[in-house]
Scaffold this motif. Structure first.
Motif, mmCIF file in Angstrom:
data_model
loop_
_atom_site.group_PDB
_atom_site.id
_atom_site.type_symbol
_atom_site.label_atom_id
_atom_site.label_comp_id
_atom_site.label_asym_id
_atom_site.label_seq_id
_atom_site.Cartn_x
_atom_site.Cartn_y
_atom_site.Cartn_z
ATOM 1 N N VAL A 37 0.997 -1.178 0.181
ATOM 2 C CA VAL A 37 0.060 -0.032 -0.052
ATOM 3 C C VAL A 37 0.586 1.132 -0.080
ATOM 4 O O VAL A 37 1.713 1.313 0.828
ATOM 5 C CB VAL A 37 -0.829 0.027 1.257
ATOM 6 C CG1 VAL A 37 -1.828 1.168 1.227
ATOM 7 C CG2 VAL A 37 -1.727 -1.192 1.200
ATOM 8 N N SER A 156 -10.350 -0.267 -4.544
ATOM 9 C CA SER A 156 -9.126 -0.699 -4.019
ATOM 10 C C SER A 156 -8.368 0.648 -3.405
ATOM 11 O O SER A 156 -8.852 1.713 -3.937
ATOM 12 C CB SER A 156 -8.142 -1.570 -4.652
ATOM 13 O OG SER A 156 -7.657 -0.662 -5.834
ATOM 14 N N VAL A 157 -7.376 0.534 -2.290
ATOM 15 C CA VAL A 157 -6.588 1.948 -2.154
ATOM 16 C C VAL A 157 -5.780 2.477 -3.411
ATOM 17 O O VAL A 157 -5.790 3.751 -3.533
ATOM 18 C CB VAL A 157 -5.917 1.845 -0.968
ATOM 19 C CG1 VAL A 157 -5.250 2.751 -0.537
ATOM 20 C CG2 VAL A 157 -6.718 1.257 0.487
ATOM 21 N N ASP A 158 -4.933 1.522 -3.658
ATOM 22 C CA ASP A 158 -4.066 1.930 -5.172
ATOM 23 C C ASP A 158 -4.783 1.144 -6.110
ATOM 24 O O ASP A 158 -5.282 -0.040 -6.088
ATOM 25 C CB ASP A 158 -2.787 1.202 -4.292
ATOM 26 C CG ASP A 158 -2.097 2.019 -3.435
ATOM 27 O OD1 ASP A 158 -2.322 3.200 -3.290
ATOM 28 O OD2 ASP A 158 -1.615 1.222 -2.546
ATOM 29 N N ARG A 174 -10.569 4.302 0.555
ATOM 30 C CA ARG A 174 -10.102 3.647 1.696
ATOM 31 C C ARG A 174 -11.118 3.678 2.700
ATOM 32 O O ARG A 174 -11.741 4.602 2.867
ATOM 33 C CB ARG A 174 -8.880 4.337 2.135
ATOM 34 C CG ARG A 174 -8.179 3.821 3.254
ATOM 35 C CD ARG A 174 -7.152 4.616 3.843
ATOM 36 N NE ARG A 174 -6.029 4.831 3.235
ATOM 37 C CZ ARG A 174 -5.216 4.243 3.151
ATOM 38 N NH1 ARG A 174 -4.746 3.265 3.876
ATOM 39 N NH2 ARG A 174 -3.897 4.844 2.423
ATOM 40 N N THR A 204 -14.785 -4.367 7.485
ATOM 41 C CA THR A 204 -15.264 -4.533 6.062
ATOM 42 C C THR A 204 -16.748 -5.314 5.911
ATOM 43 O O THR A 204 -16.789 -5.925 4.855
ATOM 44 C CB THR A 204 -14.127 -5.214 5.137
ATOM 45 O OG1 THR A 204 -13.863 -6.346 6.086
ATOM 46 C CG2 THR A 204 -12.826 -4.410 5.165
#
Length: 248
Positions: A37, A156-158, A174, A204
């Motif tokens: 990440v 997704s974060v990235d 995020r 989550t």
């Protein structure tokens, strides 16, 4: 009391444990992050990033840095890391604590389909829905790349990297996300089936509640087993007890 604890981190529980240990006089805590990440959440204590070079490299690090206890608080699906931690601990005689939050369990109204792997999830999808919310992480998309007739929404974060399904819509965000957030996403993108790993925990779980309320089927990838002879504790309190420490 351990003088130096190495935490294999990346989870909420790992950050909570690091914060507890860092506040204790006489305890040095180092958290190791895989570096997958780009902007990880802040962690108390010392932080290192990157791999060790397998179990032998980890064992060498434990010896060189005089680690007294190793806590594997990685994601429940970090099977290779967990196996390496078990081998490194056995080779060095360092205390190993595996911290795994409990998995999810279906409740009334849930339509869950348990599968053993991402490949199993891909095999189950064509009969369940055309529009898929794929929440299994950006590194597992290759298992679905051959499904050319389905539309995927991936969060997704990235940004994920190929290979991935040709009809994929990526959302960069995020968490944590609320039930209202997840319900809006499922409705806005007209999702017909959710795919997730059994990560466990509350952070989550909102997507599962949203799927239940919308009567959507959920494909759940089951966790890999722990290495032979290894047991896990379910929370930070259990990890502290294994380390011989009372809750802070």
């Amino acid at each position: 009391m351990p003088a130096h604890v190495l935490i294999l981190g990346g989870t909420t529980e790992a950050r909570r444990l690091a914060a507890d240990l860092a506040a204790r006089p006489g305890v040095r805590v180092t958290t190791s992050l895989a570096g997958r990440v780009a902007r990880p959440a802040a962690v108390a204590g010392e932080v290192r990033t990157g791999g060790f070079g397998g179990a032998e490299g980890l064992a060498g690090w434990l010896r060189t840095h005089h680690v007294d206890a190793l806590v594997d608080a990685t994601h429940p699906f970090a099977e290779t890391i967990t196996a390496g931690a078990a081998r490194a601990a056995a080779a060095t005689g360092v205390l190993l604590v595996v911290l795994r939050r409990p998995g999810w369990r279906p409740g009334p109204g849930d339509r869950w389909y348990g599968v053993p792997s991402l490949a199993g999830a891909a095999e189950a999808l064509p009969g369940l829905g055309h529009r898929v919310f794929l929440s299994t992480g950006r590194l597992g998309l290759a298992a679905f790349a051959h499904l050319t007739d389905l539309h995927f929404v991936v969060r997704s974060v990235d940004p994920p990297e190929p290979p991935m399904p040709p009809d994929t819509e990526v959302i960069l965000a995020r968490g944590p996300f609320t039930v209202a957030d997840e319900t809006e996403l499922l409705r806005t993108h007209r999702i017909q089936v959710l795919v997730t790993k059994d990560s466990g925990g509350d952070a989550t779980a909102a997507k599962l509640t949203a799927a239940r309320e919308l009567a959507l089927p959920v494909v759940v990838v089951r966790r890999p087993p722990l290495p032979q002879g290894v047991t896990a504790v379910p929370d930070v309190a259990g990890a502290l007890e294994r380390l011989g420490l009372s809750p802070g």
